[in-house]
Enzyme design. Structure first.
Site, PDB file in Angstrom:
ATOM      1  N   HIS A   1      19.923  66.420  67.879  1.00 42.17           N
ATOM      2  CA  HIS A   1      20.454  65.135  68.344  1.00 42.17           C
ATOM      3  C   HIS A   1      21.128  65.190  69.698  1.00 42.17           C
ATOM      4  CE1 HIS A   1      19.890  62.380  64.920  1.00 42.17           C
ATOM      5  NE2 HIS A   1      19.895  63.484  64.201  1.00 42.17           N
TER       6      HIS A   1
ATOM      7  N   LYS B   1      30.059  51.178  71.841  1.00 40.49           N
ATOM      8  CA  LYS B   1      29.563  52.473  71.399  1.00 40.49           C
ATOM      9  C   LYS B   1      30.749  53.423  71.422  1.00 40.49           C
ATOM     10  CE  LYS B   1      26.541  52.367  74.840  1.00 40.49           C
ATOM     11  NZ  LYS B   1      25.290  52.897  74.363  1.00 40.49           N
ATOM     12  N   ARG B   2      30.601  54.653  70.910  1.00 41.31           N
ATOM     13  CA  ARG B   2      31.691  55.616  71.026  1.00 41.31           C
ATOM     14  C   ARG B   2      32.126  55.718  72.492  1.00 41.31           C
ATOM     15  NH1 ARG B   2      33.395  58.542  66.358  1.00 41.31           N
ATOM     16  NH2 ARG B   2      34.695  59.614  67.901  1.00 41.31           N
TER      17      ARG B   2
ATOM     18  N   LYS C   1      28.749  58.460  78.344  1.00 42.75           N
ATOM     19  CA  LYS C   1      28.262  57.090  78.166  1.00 42.75           C
ATOM     20  C   LYS C   1      28.737  56.173  79.296  1.00 42.75           C
ATOM     21  CE  LYS C   1      27.891  57.408  73.069  1.00 42.75           C
ATOM     22  NZ  LYS C   1      26.542  56.891  72.732  1.00 42.75           N
TER      23      LYS C   1
ATOM     24  N   THR D   1      20.746  54.055  69.826  1.00 40.79           N
ATOM     25  CA  THR D   1      20.152  53.101  68.894  1.00 40.79           C
ATOM     26  C   THR D   1      20.785  51.728  69.069  1.00 40.79           C
ATOM     27  OG1 THR D   1      21.708  53.926  67.235  1.00 40.79           O
ATOM     28  CG2 THR D   1      19.436  54.737  67.109  1.00 40.79           C
TER      29      THR D   1
ATOM     30  N   LYS E   1      19.172  47.704  68.799  1.00 49.87           N
ATOM     31  CA  LYS E   1      19.718  46.541  68.077  1.00 49.87           C
ATOM     32  C   LYS E   1      19.843  45.357  69.025  1.00 49.87           C
ATOM     33  CE  LYS E   1      22.559  49.906  65.650  1.00 49.87           C
ATOM     34  NZ  LYS E   1      23.905  50.535  65.669  1.00 49.87           N
TER      35      LYS E   1
HETATM   36  C1  LIG Z   1      24.353  51.524  66.412  1.00 46.44           C
HETATM   37  C2  LIG Z   1      25.738  52.009  66.284  1.00 46.44           C
HETATM   38  C3  LIG Z   1      26.158  53.109  67.030  1.00 46.44           C
HETATM   39  C4  LIG Z   1      25.275  53.814  68.030  1.00 46.44           C
HETATM   40  O1  LIG Z   1      25.386  53.151  69.259  1.00 46.44           O
HETATM   41  P1  LIG Z   1      24.862  53.811  70.643  1.00 46.44           P
HETATM   42  O2  LIG Z   1      25.007  52.695  71.615  1.00 46.44           O
HETATM   43  O3  LIG Z   1      23.439  54.196  70.409  1.00 46.44           O
HETATM   44  O4  LIG Z   1      25.748  54.957  70.930  1.00 46.44           O
HETATM   45  C5  LIG Z   1      27.465  53.540  66.884  1.00 46.44           C
HETATM   46  N1  LIG Z   1      28.323  52.918  66.042  1.00 46.44           N
HETATM   47  C6  LIG Z   1      27.958  51.837  65.328  1.00 46.44           C
HETATM   48  C7  LIG Z   1      28.957  51.180  64.430  1.00 46.44           C
HETATM   49  C8  LIG Z   1      26.659  51.350  65.412  1.00 46.44           C
HETATM   50  O5  LIG Z   1      26.296  50.292  64.677  1.00 46.44           O
END
Ligand SMILES: *Cc1c(COP(=O)(O)O)cnc(C)c1O
Length: 831
Positions: free
Chosen positions: A372, A563-564, A569, A671, A675
């Protein structure tokens, strides 16, 4: 046999439960009034949620048993998905959707004068994961059940999940997430399937009855692994798979010898330590934990899960393991569960009497590893010393795997000692370490990355030697997200509009969204698209207002990065752009600025100083900018606390611009980007992770690209000089000066110096300054595109239309075709 005629409980089969509103309502009342013992008066309470969940669980259990019986009958191959994290979020809505019970539940609640939406808000997120990796595992389970594949998830039932984030004076504080405090109605405890897990002690050779040398693990401290099963329903197909989560418990065996007779309470209290193993999720994303308790957790998961599978095997096939590999596959979600490689060897040899070669043949045909991350700080290594102390028998096996592996390498590349050193599972040095990624690669028949670029970089860089040795092991599986939760459930308005235009086929095959593309040119459809999106933005604005007090304007461009919080990032890059917009407003360019509301959300690892300081910066920016009358109607900034799955469901439906701005080569896939795309947001992003595939799918003109690519980042590295970028772009110079002046931290002198220093440092690994100008310019293109709403809506529709390939159904179909080779369960009546 029906209930009134069968002689015993075990011979009974009850009549199927009704799926109509009246049946649901009857059960709801039963659980609320009888099982939970509530009164009519206490109506609007969390117990209503529990009662509804229990009513639904009964309906899941029926299908669960039927699915299990089908699986047993079919006797075909299964996969166990081993993951330290499953970020499930809420289950009520997803269960209703997948069982097709939304209407019935809405009506049943209406009979009680209740709204489904209010009940759903009472469910606590199951936050047993940090971010993308854990959420991926949850999406995968949904897709496996939907594709009828016999896949069981194995994880840990942490008593405390991901911490709750509160923002106090602009800073993150962490509060424990005691998600089980009101009980978790979806799970079923399975005390009959408890497994003992060994720690400590030593390995002892002995000769068995046939005179063969064997080993046993003696003088160890045992902990029990107690399983709790969560049902995972497929989408309207009657299939229910299982997520099995292990809780640690003390063994009942007392070692009173260690205490004197008077110390009975102390002896009992000492048992408590065992339960610590499953107490808390480590809150680090993309960085190593390195703590003894974490290694205990990892081994606990691997050992309990493998014992579970092997014990089922023995029940079904006896002690002949010759065709075990035809019936089982273990997918390792990152290296976290990679103790499974030596543990399977140990169980097969020490418990089941196989010799090394037999056990190794099975292990090497059943283990598959998903990588990952390429970030060095996230690559797991454990001190040999710690392994020896905690898992002595496993270390012995790891040494033997390594010795045989290095022997093979030496035969393949004679005389290349440097290569041997690089490839070894053991990293030599003052403190020798076990490299878990090497262990996973050596022990697996499949190694996959999670997006095309990521897999390419794995093969060329991190695992280049392994790739040269075993090219056939390597493959790509670009991540995906489940369209049930992330489109149908999160965005009912858009779903209805989609179906009205192209029918329902997309609900079973997301690629069918492609049929939407021509609608982008239909002005009437665009208007309807705009109405739905606007309603979602109103809902998002309400959420932001409720939790931050900031009022977003649904007519403004909603620019979102959630995101985190991590330096790679690059939330900092986004923050610099916010400062730049503010600077433009202050220098009188307000009339040229497109009204924009910028939303941030995300958690920082509690020990990650820089990430926490970035959160503080964003909150200070919000404070200053939102209070300045000059920004009225032009710019709003908010940091929404406690980002989690249920919040993302609301956010992704109401976003216009999706920020995916990591330094190229650093984000394995992402991911969140998928979304947003499904829900009609346009991406501004770098050529990183799955962004590249998103851009290819939607078309280059329908994606806002900026920044260096991965090759350019690598090339620039040795002579990177951030100051050149400040000299070249006066806007960047002004942003940095504004930050340096203390404008955003008037009563907190110096607090942002660490961020400024990192930005200006030639070693800045994330090269924020290098990409600022390109980012700023492309953000102007974004603003211009927004000014032409018909154009923007076209882009939005085309993004949704092109998002079919980012369904986790596609990902799982590929895992199955290339790695698992499972037969789907046969369809049954009604499924
Ligand atoms: C989808 C999701 C992530 C991953 O987000 P990235 O933008 O790909 O880092 C992290 N936390 C939650 C709660 C999510 O739904």
């Amino acid at each position: 046999m029906s209930a009134d005629t069968c002689p015993t409980i075990s011979a009974c089969s009850l009549p199927a439960l009704g799926m109509d509103a009246d049946s649901l309502c009857r059960d709801l009342r039963h659980y609320f009034l009888r099982t939970l013992g509530r009164d009519r008066e206490s109506a609007i309470s969390p117990h209503l949620y529990t009662a509804l969940a229990m009513s639904l669980r009964d309906r899941l259990v029926e299908r669960w048993k039927a699915s299990e019986s089908l699986r047993r009958k079919q006797r075909s191959k299964r996969t166990s998905y081993l993951s330290m994290e499953f970020l499930l979020g809420r289950s009520l809505g997803n269960t209703l959707l997948n069982l097709g019970l939304e209407e019935s539940a809405t009506q049943a609640l209406a009979q009680e004068g209740l709204e489904l939406a209010d009940i759903m808000e009472m469910e606590h997120d199951a936050g047993l994961g940090n971010g993308g990796l854990g959420r991926l595992a949850a999406c995968f389970l949904d897709s496996c059940a939907t594709l009828r594949l016999p896949v069981t998830g194995y994880g840990i039932r942490y008593a405390y999940g991901m911490f709750r984030q509160e923002i106090i004076h602009g800073e993150q504080t962490e509060e424990p997430d005691h998600w089980l405090k009101d009980g978790y109605p979806w799970e079923l405890k399975r005390p009959d399937r408890v497994r003992p897990i060994h720690f400590g002690g030593r390995s002892e050779p002995f000769h068995d009855d046939h005179g063969r040398q064997r080993f046993r693990w003696v003088d160890c401290n045992d902990v029990l692994a107690v399983p709790y099963d969560i049902p995972i329903p497929g989408y309207r197909n009657e299939v229910v798979n299982t997520l099995r989560l292990w809780r640690a418990a003390a063994t009942d065996v007392f070692d009173l010898g260690e205490f004197n007779a008077g110390a009975y309470p102390e002896a009992v209290a000492a048992k408590n330590a065992a339960e610590h193993i499953s107490m808390v999720l480590y809150p680090n994303d993309s960085s190593e934990n390195g703590k003894e308790l974490r290694l205990r957790q990892q081994y606990f998961l691997a050992s309990a899960s493998l014992q579970d599978v092997l014990s089922d095997w023995v029940i079904e096939y006896g002690h002949d393991f010759s065709h075990f590999a035809d019936h089982h596959c273990f997918q390792l979600n990152d290296t976290h569960p990679s103790c499974a490689v030596p543990e399977l060897m140990r169980l097969l040899m020490d418990k089941h009497g196989l010799d090394w070669d037999q056990a190794w043949a099975i292990t090497g045909k059943t283990m598959a590893y998903t990588n990952h991350t390429l970030l060095p700080e996230a690559l797991e290594k454990w001190p040999v010393r710690l392994f020896r102390q905690l898992l002595p028998r496993l270390l012995e096996i790891i040494f033997e795997i390594n010795a045989r592996f290095l022997g093979d390498v030496a035969r393949h590349w004679p005389g290349q000692t440097e290569r041997l050193r690089r490839l070894s599972i053991i990293e030599e040095g003052a403190e020798p370490m076990v490299r878990m990624a090497h262990l996973a690669v050596v022990g697996s028949f499949s190694v996959n990355g999670v997006a095309a670029l990521h897999t390419e970089l794995l093969q060329e860089e991190l695992f280049a030697d392994f790739h040269a040795l075993w090219p056939e092991k390597f493959n790509n599986k670009t991540n995906g997200v489940t369209p049930r939760r992330w489109l149908q459930w999160a965005n009912p308005g858009l779903s209805a509009l989609l179906s009205s235009r192209i029918g329902d086929a997309w609900k079973r095959d997301l690629a069918a969204l492609q049929a939407l593309a021509p609608a982008a040119d239909d002005a009437d459809f665009r208007r309807r698209w705009a109405v739905v999106r606007q309603a979602n933005k109103v809902r998002l604005a309400e959420l932001v207002h409720a939790h931050t007090g900031v009022r977003f304007d649904p007519d403004a461009l909603f620019d979102v990065q959630v995101k985190r919080i991590h330096e790679y990032k690059r939330q900092l890059l986004n923050a610099l752009h916010v400062i730049h917009l503010y600077d433009r407003i202050k220098r009188g360019e307000g009339a040229e600025i497109t009204p924009r509301d910028v939303l941030f959300a995300g958690k920082a690892a509690p020990g990650y100083f820089m990430a926490k300081r970035i959160i503080k910066l964003i909150n200070n920016l919000a404070e200053v900018i939102n209070a300045d009358p000059a920004t009225a109607g032009l710019l709003r900034v908010a940091f929404l606390p406690d980002y989690r799955v249920s919040v993302m469901e609301r956010i992704c439906a109401g976003t216009d611009l999706s920020e995916q701005i990591s330094t190229a080569g650093k984000e394995a896939s992402g991911t969140g980007n998928m979304k947003f795309m499904m829900n009609g947001a346009i991406t501004i992003g770098t050529l990183d992770g799955a962004n590249i595939e998103i851009r290819e799918a939607v078309g280059h003109d329908h994606f806002f690209l900026f920044g260096l690519n991965a090759g350019e980042v690598a090339e620039l590295r040795p002579h990177y000089d951030p100051r050149l970028y400040l000299q070249a772009d006066p806007d960047l110079q002004r942003v940095v000066e504004l930050l340096q002046s203390g404008y955003f931290n008037q009563f907190e002198p110096g607090i942002f110096d660490p961020l400024i220093d990192a930005l200006l440092h030639p070693h800045d690994p994330w090269m924020v300054a290098a990409d600022f100008t390109s980012y700023k310019l492309v953000q102007r293109e974004v603003a211009d595109a927004w000014q032409d709403q018909a154009h923007w809506l076209r882009l939005s529709i085309l993004n949704t239309a092109a998002s079919g390939g980012f369904s986790s159904d596609r990902t799982i179909a590929q895992y199955n075709a290339d790695i698992w080779h499972l037969d789907p369960l046969p369809a049954v009546a009604g499924g």
